[in-house]
Design a protein around this motif. Structure first.
Motif, mmCIF file in Angstrom:
data_model
loop_
_atom_site.group_PDB
_atom_site.id
_atom_site.type_symbol
_atom_site.label_atom_id
_atom_site.label_comp_id
_atom_site.label_asym_id
_atom_site.label_seq_id
_atom_site.Cartn_x
_atom_site.Cartn_y
_atom_site.Cartn_z
ATOM 1 N N TYR A 290 12.274 -45.294 16.651
ATOM 2 C CA TYR A 290 11.304 -44.250 16.298
ATOM 3 C C TYR A 290 11.111 -43.297 17.476
ATOM 4 C CZ TYR A 290 6.939 -41.795 16.014
ATOM 5 O OH TYR A 290 6.006 -40.799 16.072
ATOM 6 N N GLU B 95 11.820 -39.353 17.361
ATOM 7 C CA GLU B 95 10.679 -38.454 17.481
ATOM 8 C C GLU B 95 10.809 -37.571 18.722
ATOM 9 O OE1 GLU B 95 8.503 -37.481 15.530
ATOM 10 O OE2 GLU B 95 6.922 -36.633 16.787
ATOM 11 N N SER C 59 16.886 -45.286 7.465
ATOM 12 C CA SER C 59 15.818 -44.689 6.647
ATOM 13 C C SER C 59 15.132 -43.560 7.399
ATOM 14 C CB SER C 59 14.739 -45.726 6.317
ATOM 15 O OG SER C 59 15.173 -46.671 5.397
ATOM 16 N N LEU C 60 14.840 -43.833 8.661
ATOM 17 C CA LEU C 60 14.156 -42.844 9.487
ATOM 18 C C LEU C 60 15.030 -41.603 9.648
ATOM 19 C CD1 LEU C 60 11.384 -43.029 10.973
ATOM 20 C CD2 LEU C 60 12.678 -43.527 13.046
ATOM 21 N N SER D 87 17.300 -40.520 7.555
ATOM 22 C CA SER D 87 17.286 -39.819 6.267
ATOM 23 C C SER D 87 16.036 -38.956 6.159
ATOM 24 C CB SER D 87 17.345 -40.857 5.140
ATOM 25 O OG SER D 87 17.110 -40.272 3.883
ATOM 26 N N TYR D 88 14.893 -39.535 6.506
ATOM 27 C CA TYR D 88 13.625 -38.808 6.445
ATOM 28 C C TYR D 88 13.611 -37.619 7.406
ATOM 29 C CZ TYR D 88 8.683 -37.864 7.419
ATOM 30 O OH TYR D 88 7.484 -37.249 7.636
ATOM 31 N N TYR D 89 14.063 -37.841 8.628
ATOM 32 C CA TYR D 89 14.024 -36.754 9.621
ATOM 33 C C TYR D 89 14.960 -35.609 9.235
ATOM 34 C CZ TYR D 89 10.760 -38.562 13.099
ATOM 35 O OH TYR D 89 9.605 -38.961 13.757
ATOM 36 N N ASP E 267 15.759 -34.760 6.006
ATOM 37 C CA ASP E 267 15.136 -34.078 4.868
ATOM 38 C C ASP E 267 13.879 -33.305 5.270
ATOM 39 O OD1 ASP E 267 16.838 -34.620 2.699
ATOM 40 O OD2 ASP E 267 15.920 -36.569 2.319
ATOM 41 N N ALA E 268 13.086 -33.906 6.156
ATOM 42 C CA ALA E 268 11.783 -33.305 6.469
ATOM 43 C C ALA E 268 11.856 -32.285 7.596
ATOM 44 C CB ALA E 268 10.782 -34.402 6.839
ATOM 45 N N PHE E 269 12.709 -32.520 8.583
ATOM 46 C CA PHE E 269 12.682 -31.710 9.800
ATOM 47 C C PHE E 269 14.016 -31.027 10.103
ATOM 48 C CE2 PHE E 269 9.893 -35.515 10.624
ATOM 49 C CZ PHE E 269 8.690 -34.878 10.341
#
Lengths: 252, 252
Positions: free
Chosen positions: A88, A92, A159-160, A162-164, A166-168
């Motif tokens: 993470y 981040e 997973s993280l 994938s999220y980063y 799509d989101a950022f």
């Protein structure tokens, strides 16, 4: 043309050294590890501390995230600290610093129970009472069968990522790396070891491909094993998405 | 016949109350929450503290794990504490206590970005410039497109459940729950809300099915939405594996 600025977390570790020796001239490498990497600009910090790693990530274009407790059977307290909180923090810090891509060292252990639990792999690799079908059915990135806290943490990192993405819009290529060994030879290995074998040259090529792949890749999960006769992990997707063409084969 | 001993974590929360009202007579329920649940044996403890929750898990046959920071957009520090460490603690305490099954409240958010990012859902739910195809292509449990730290943590819980089943024989049924609302009606909802709608009765039935499903289920991930005309989450697998037959439909 200026070389691409690449931070390697865990550069002083086994895979870090294997890669650095082979692609160290191609990129402007910096190390982030709990110990210095000889011959490179080194940040000494623990990835479980977000504030401590920010200076290393600042100004980088790509982050190759190898740092982890690398033991497939490591206990929760260590996996939690190093492979969950640490991953993470690296993601981040990369987002905050405007890094373009994180190449994440995931692992074949994300599907590690498949050959121990599911046919036809079970019959061949564990029970040893049947041949592998020809062609061998290939496991793709959608499969998921973690065999330890380590593997669960690698799935978490995917997973993280994938999220980063799509989101950022932070690109992430997750590499489900096979078996990379200090002695770079399949000699003496059993069938599962020969299936998972990833030679040092192919490992460096894999990471090189993931660094150099076009921005259009965005997010991807691919397997990284050599072109082994006994392999059952799909590497055709890695060929197609990032141009991975392994040269070695652990044989039978 | 003695009633099955079921611990519900987060029983004082929204879904906990919805379920308890409807199946509270069928099982011998105990609550584990940060506040007491009226009318039931209650353990007051925080799931982020493994030692503190052990007494609640001791002697239980099934654990329904609902406790979490339930906000889909909750920040990392809270998700990390409540939804990652907390879920590990509940799984690990259950394993140590010899619990037979954990019913894990996962979420549709594990695939939450699909309708915002992928066709044909995007065209219908977000851009609103095309009809949904008939039949609607159904998203299955292999899909993975987390839309926040919350969703990443739910995917983590599913991974952990898979590992605990394979390694320790602790059965885990993960429910990717749709939208359960305080006011149990789809009135005023847009298309995505009507797709995800899970009525109170269907929610209680879903959890009841997961508690009662045969031991042979082992590990499973299933979606839980009502039988909505606009749904795009596969509930046929839940019907087949655990006997889930929702009675409500949010309409169009």
């Amino acid at each position: 043309m200026a070389k691409r600025k690449v931070l390697i977390t865990g550069m002083a570790g086994r895979i870090g050294r294997v890669i650095t020796e082979r692609i160290g001239d191609k990129y402007e490498l910096t190390s982030l590890d709990v110990k210095p990497a000889d011959g490179y600009r080194s940040h000494v910090a623990d990835i479980s501390d977000l504030d401590a790693i920010r200076p290393a990530v600042e100004g980088q274009q790509t982050v190759v995230h190898l740092a982890a407790d690398p033991r497939a059977d490591a206990p929760w307290y260590s996996i939690h600290k190093n492979d969950i909180v640490g991953t993470y923090n690296v993601m981040e810090a990369s987002r905050q610093a405007g890094v373009e891509r994180v190449v994440f060292a995931s692992s074949n252990h994300v599907v590690g129970y498949l050959p121990m639990k599911d046919e036809p792999y079970l019959a061949y690799f564990e029970r040893r009472d049947a041949d592998l079908p020809d062609p061998v059915p290939m496991i793709t990135a959608e499969a998921h069968r973690p065999d330890g806290y380590y593997a669960v943490a690698k799935a978490f990192g995917e997973s993280l990522g994938s999220y980063y993405w799509d989101a950022f819009g932070l690109s992430c290529i997750a590499l489900r790396i096979g078996g990379v060994h200090d002695i770079d030879s399949p000699e003496g290995m059993g069938p599962l070891g020969r299936s998972l074998y990833l030679s040092h040259n192919d490992a460096a090529h894999l990471v090189d491909c993931a660094i150099a792949a076009p921005a259009s890749v965005g997010f991807a999960v691919v397997y990284g094993v050599s072109n082994n006769t006994l392999r059952f992990h799909d590497i055709e997707t890695a060929a197609e998405l990032i141009g991975y063409h392994p040269q070695d084969n652990a044989g039978t």
